[in-house]
Every structure is written in C-alpha cells, then in structure tokens.
Design an enzyme around this catalytic site. Sequence first.
Site, PDB file in Angstrom:
ATOM      1  N   ASP A 702     -26.219  71.708  70.180  1.00 46.61           N
ATOM      2  CA  ASP A 702     -27.232  72.430  70.951  1.00 46.61           C
ATOM      3  C   ASP A 702     -27.656  71.594  72.160  1.00 46.61           C
ATOM      4  OD1 ASP A 702     -29.056  74.281  71.753  1.00 46.61           O
ATOM      5  OD2 ASP A 702     -30.503  73.893  70.152  1.00 46.61           O
ATOM      6  N   GLY A 794     -40.858  77.181  72.261  1.00 47.49           N
ATOM      7  CA  GLY A 794     -41.226  76.851  73.644  1.00 47.49           C
ATOM      8  C   GLY A 794     -41.046  75.371  73.943  1.00 47.49           C
TER       9      GLY A 794
HETATM   10  N1  ARG Z   1     -36.001  76.916  68.850  1.00 49.82           N
HETATM   11  C1  ARG Z   1     -37.309  76.659  69.302  1.00 49.82           C
HETATM   12  C2  ARG Z   1     -37.463  77.018  70.779  1.00 49.82           C
HETATM   13  O1  ARG Z   1     -36.668  77.767  71.243  1.00 49.82           O
HETATM   14  C3  ARG Z   1     -37.752  75.254  69.054  1.00 49.82           C
HETATM   15  C4  ARG Z   1     -38.003  75.107  67.642  1.00 49.82           C
HETATM   16  C5  ARG Z   1     -38.406  73.776  67.229  1.00 49.82           C
HETATM   17  N2  ARG Z   1     -38.994  74.012  65.976  1.00 49.82           N
HETATM   18  C6  ARG Z   1     -39.477  73.101  65.189  1.00 49.82           C
HETATM   19  N3  ARG Z   1     -40.101  73.467  64.123  1.00 49.82           N
HETATM   20  N4  ARG Z   1     -39.374  71.835  65.494  1.00 49.82           N
HETATM   21  O2  ARG Z   1     -38.414  76.680  71.435  1.00 49.82           O
END
Ligand code: ARG
Length: 845
Positions: A702, A794
């Site tokens: 990613d 975010g």
């Molecule tokens: N995928 C999320 C985004 O698009 C970030 C998630 C991070 N989540 C976490 N629990 N650390 O912003």
Amino acid sequence: MARPCDSGRPQVSHKMQDLQVQENFLPDSSTRSSKPCGKRTRPWVKVLAVLVMLVFLGAVAGVLCWYFTGDDRSTNELQEGKAVRVYSGHLSLGNVQYSRQFEDPRSKEFRSLAGKLEQMINSTCQTIPDLSPYFVNARIFDYSDGAQVLAYYFATFEVPPEDREVLTKFSEDALTRPLQEGILSMSRLSTRDVIVRSVTSSLANPDLVVAPEERDCYHALWAAGRLQEFTSPGYDGNGYPNNVHCQWVLRADQDHVIYLEFQDFNTDDDCGNDFVMVHDSLSPAEDDVITKKCGKRPSSHHLAVLSSGPVMLVTLLSDESARYRGFKATFHQLPRMTQCGGTLTAIAGNFSTPYYPAFYPPNINCVWTIKVPSDMKIRMKFEMFRMEEPGVQNRNCIKDYMEINEKRYCGDYPLLNLKFDVSEVQIRFHSDESHTDKGFVGKYAAFNPSNPCPGEFACRSGLCISQSLRCDGWNDCGDLSDELNCHCGPDQFTCANGICKPKLWTCDRVNDCGDFSDEKACECDKDQWKCADGNCIPKEQACDGKLNCADGSDEAVCEEATVCTQFNFRCADGTCVHRANAECDGQKDCDDGSDENNCFPGCGTQPFKQSRIVGGMSADVGEWPWQISLHFQTYGHVCGASVISEDWLVSAAHCFLDMYDDSSSWLAYGGLNFQGEPTVQLRKIKQIIKHPRYNEDTYDYDIAVLRLERPFDLRPKLQPICLPDVSHTFPAGKSCWVTGWGAMYEGGSSSISLQKAEVKIINDTVCSVVTEGQVTSRMLCCGYLTGAIDACQGDSGGPLSCQEKGKWFLAGIVSWGEGCARKNKPGVYSRVTKLREWIREQTSL
Ligand code: ARG
C-alpha cells in the site's frame, strides 16, 4: 487520529475558530490590491492596482491568480506598497432620534449627520501625535437604534514603506483614547448640535470596510417575530462569484438580540480570502467578531450564533477559487436575556450556556448556584465543553471561561467530570465582547458520600460506572480504581499491582500494567541472546558468523563481524556497516560515504519543535514539516502524505483508486497545521505512481509516490522526512508518532487541526495474532493493544515518523486497521524499509 475518550460528537466544525490566523490579519492592502484579480473599487485600491500593474505588467501577464498557489510571495510584496491601517467602531449619540432614513446613505438625514460626525473625527485624527501624518479620512457608514443611536465609522491611515517602523504605533487601542477625548470635548462645545456620549475603536481588516457609495453587495434587513431568510449570491445557481464582498446588516428592535442560523454552509476550505464573518456590531472591527468560518458544515450541525444587542453584521468575502454553493441563513429576534444562571436545588439537574446549542452570545455573565441537601455532595459531568478563542492558549482562560471554586476552565474538553466535596457550589460563566463558541452543557447530581453509586461501581474520582466495566483491563474510571483488587480470569495476566490485563498484552514492550510486570518475564535468560524478533538463542551463538536468529539479527551488530545481514547497511562499494541504523546519522561509516550521501540533505529535522506542553493532541506549528494534506476536488482533505524531496511525496496506494486516480484532481497542501489556514504552499500533482503489486483486497504494497507539478520551496515549516535504508530496524516497543487530520474517533469526520499521537511498534508475532494473519511482510503494526490511541479514516497515506539520533525517519505509511483505536486492533502501516527499493526506482531518491 483517534483519541482516547472522545465523546463521540462530530468534530467537523469544532476547531473552526482556530482558523483565525492572527498573523495574517490586517494584511497590507497594497498586497490585496496588487492581486491581478482585485475585487473592490475603493479609490486607493485602484491607484495602487494601477501602479503595481504598470510595474509588473510584463511579468504579470499569464500569471493570473498566482496567489492561489498559496506560497509566500504575497508577504514579499507586502514590503513594497503602503501599509493601510483601518480602525472602526461607533459613536453613541446623546440627542439624536433614530430615523429609518438613517438606513439609506443617500438620504438627507444620513448625509447631514454623517457630515457633522465625520468632521469631528477628521479633525481629531489630524491632531493625534504619531498617527496624524498618515491619516487619510474617516467615514460614517451606518447607524443603528438601541438605548442610544449609534453611528458606525471607519478611519483609514496609510503608511509609506519608508516609515514602516511607525506601524508599531498603530496598536489596537492607539486611536481609542485620543479619539474619545477629542470628540467628547468637541461635542461639549455648545456650538455643536450633536452630543457624542462615547466612542469605541478597534483595528479592522481593511478588506472588510466599505464606504457607503462603494457597496455593491449590501443588504439591510430587519428582524421580526417571524423567521427571515437570506442567501449568499448565486446560492440557487452556480454559487457565489469570485471576489465578492457582501454584507448583510441585521437590525432588531430595542432590547432584543438576533439569532442567526446557517441552514446550509458550503464555502471554500481555504479561509485566507474566502470566509464568512459575523460581527456583534455593524462595524467589522476585530473586537466585535463573533465568529469567522469557512469550509463546509454537515446539515446535522448548523452554525447558530447570537448577538449581544439589536444588531449583527454578516460578511462574505471570496477570492478566486473554485465556486462554492455559499450559504442559506435564517434569523429572528429574541428578547434580550436579562439574566442567566440561577439557583438549582433539585438533587439532579442540567445547566448550559445561554441559547445552547447555538453559540453563546458575547458579553454575558451567568452564575449558577447548586445547593443540595447538606449531607450530600455534588458531582458534575460536561458532555460538551467548548470555549475556544483564537490567540488564547489552551488553558489560560483570559477571555471566556467557566469558573468553579476559583478554577477556570476554557478551551475544549472532550469529557469533563468534576466532583466536589461540598453540598453547594457556584459556577460562573463569562463571555467577553468578542469570539463566542458552543459553550457547555453540564449535568449535576447529588450523591450520598456513604453510597455514592447505587447499583453501580463508585470510582475514587466520584464517577459511577457500570459494574461490568470493573476488572476488564480498561481504565474506565480514569484513576484506575475500577481495575484494582481484581481476580484475574484464565485469559488474563495478573500484574504485580493486582490489575488484570489480557495475556496477549504481555511482552509487547508496552507497560500495560503500569509497573512493567507484564514486560518482565519476557527477557531471555542471562545466558541467552535476544533476537530482534523476540526469540532467545544461546549467547555464544550471537556474532559467531552464522545466522542463528531467524531474522539474522544475531550477526548484525558485531565487532568483528563477518556476515552481512539484512540489518546491515550495505555501502555502494558492497562493504557492510556493522552498526545498527548507520544511514543518515551524520557519521560516515562507508569509505565511499554512501551511508550519508543517500539521504535528502537536512531531512527529518523539526525546526519548529519547542519543548512546550501542547494541550490535547494537537500538533505544534511546524512540528511535522513533512506532513502533507491531500485534497481531492472539492472534497477537502482526503488523505495524508509525506514530503521526501522538493518534488516527491509518499502516500498510500489505496488513496488513489478508481476516480481518485486522476492526478489533476488532487492538491497537496504543505506547511499546514489547521485546515483552511492561509499560510501554506499549495501544489498540483503531476503524476501518481501506485505500487504495481498493490492488492486492493489485502492492502499489500500500500504505497504510492506522487510527483509534484512544481517543487515545494523547502522552508522550516516544510521539510522532507528521511527515508530509512532497507537495513534500518524499528524494534518492537519503539515509540513513534503518527500524524494526520483524520477522524478523531471511529466514524467521525476529519479534524481541523493536525493531530499527533505517540504509538509503539508492535512485535510481528503479536501483530499477526491480533490481525488474524492478515499482515504481510510489507506491513507493520503500531499502536496499543489497549486501544484508545490510533490513526483513523483520513490519516491514510500519512507518516509514521520514528526518531533516531535526532533525525526522523519514515517507518510506516498509514494504511489500514479494523475500526479505529479498538482494543487488540492496532493500526497497520506499510513498512517503508520493505518498499524502499521501489521508492528509489521510481524517484531516484
Ligand atoms: N484506511 C484509512 C484511511 O483511508 C486509514 C485507516 C487507519 N486505521 C487505523 N485504525 N489505523 O484513511
């Protein structure tokens, strides 16, 4: 960024007041007028615009709207023209009857009274030492009725560049006293037929004042019993135009106040030259600002504000950005609250700031006295407490505050619980003349000190919590009292201090017990050596030239090392450095210097970091200078990214899927602390390169690198972070920081101010267990198994920054997590060391 104990209330607008960036207030008007797209038509604006146009004609052609790029050029040009200072305020008139004709500047009544008053102000301003040489003129621009008729004026001063040093004399109240003395003494002369009883004055943003004959978007409205509505221009069509300055003057009957509510609010996220401002006066003076807002507001959270008297001024200013829908507002009048507060004698009850959930009005004081039976005590809980004001440090409460027992509260408390060992308390609320906020709602209850929580568990702090929260490994009381004296269950670990914690939390290098007992039995025996992955091997096997730890860490740092492991930096000439994390540490280890040559010069430093305590988790300005906010189309902030050179950013591939793949729809904001803050560098994205092996289902690989259309100017507030070498280790238990404008709690909306949280790297075995095997070697877990602190929606694409010998390295990229900040569900990050080679291939960095 999810934070502990967030009360679950939406955050969209909560920090909006922070958007008032003081340093940009009172910009030199020459700067404004030299914009190729100047908006207003005041004469000096025109003259300056023409001059500046002539000088820059050749250069200006084709560079239209350069200021939109948000870089610092405007500040440079500020040096070149005249500085304009405008004061605004009102005169209260003793012997004048209000007439509706005063609302029409072309009327005889308006003009004749204005003429007299302007003359008084002019002649006074011409005699004020220091300021008078720069005085241009004074104008009366409006009147209002009330206990006395008020005439609103502004007075303009212009300082040429050679006299810049006198600008310091134009203080907030430099004009007030001389003007008052001059005018009052003049009005005492019997030859004058107007009596001025008092004068106010305060600095005003020159962009907000307009002489009556130059208004091109001005509406004078009267409140009545029924609700009235107004909208910004173009509201039902294409949105409000560029470069507008619109004013709505709202008047109400005497002894009434105005309740204004924005039913829909959709403006530019960049507050610089695009905002809505509400004043508690008809003069746009800084002292009378109720609030300044920009951006978008969800329909569930209308902005509603109150005036303290029968007038209110609403201003919309726009610049040359994309077009936004604008706003629809309603208003009506209410009798002025003559008193607030009171005596509460029931054994439980509520109290809140006046007009809650609207913003409390300026200039109001309330006192509540809570009296419960003398054998009872009082506890209080504030589910909402927000009294924030620009320029006021978090907890010094010099402006608006709540005071109980001589302790003042202001700022933003996600959850405030108080307990008093007495049966009577007084709560004082004070709101000064400017900047109001949501206020608070408090609940109180009397309790019996011998049985404080019938049917519930009584924390030492006075809080009552459900019995089921006892001994669950969570500090629900806030003082740990619910976790003491517990009998631990079979899947729990008994800490030396008696607290129970899930077994999984042991040996993760996080001190969950508070006394380190959960981390004690994890060390290897005395005659053993501990591998980086936590396994133990016989001591003599370390540095024996053979790889005994599965990860090879036993051969990484050896005096007479022979093997080169994944933990060793490999110099360009192929030799191996037998020191941990040797790259970019300022020490030359390779003969060819390649351990120091491959990092971006000056990367990973925090020039602005000050060692002061920051309230809550908001970041200091310039503390994370590599943090970028990526905005998509008109959606505002969507993802984070990190600066790795002048023209390259690193982010997460999952931010750029499907329609988000189009690089021209993204903007990168650098040097930003508050969303909407004007002092930023803004760049378009030229190219988005996602890792070709990015897997949408598993989030493997990613990562994406973004090439900017134009390089950033690297400044103290905008700096690259160092990229770690493939050999760099970030051991489990190491403290790192995650930053972003992501949600403050699961399901919440983005934060306005940049948030930071300290998180710890989690051992890979634990990481794999808690994610049920979903992590690959391109991922790492970081956070706390206890939950409560984590990245959230975010924050994606943003940095996980770890410090090594004073330099910050990009250890991870915010990627995914199950929910946010849940127990046993730490954040999962892309592991940059494993993706380092790919970054180099794409960017040559
Ligand atoms: N995928 C999320 C985004 O698009 C970030 C998630 C991070 N989540 C976490 N629990 N650390 O912003």
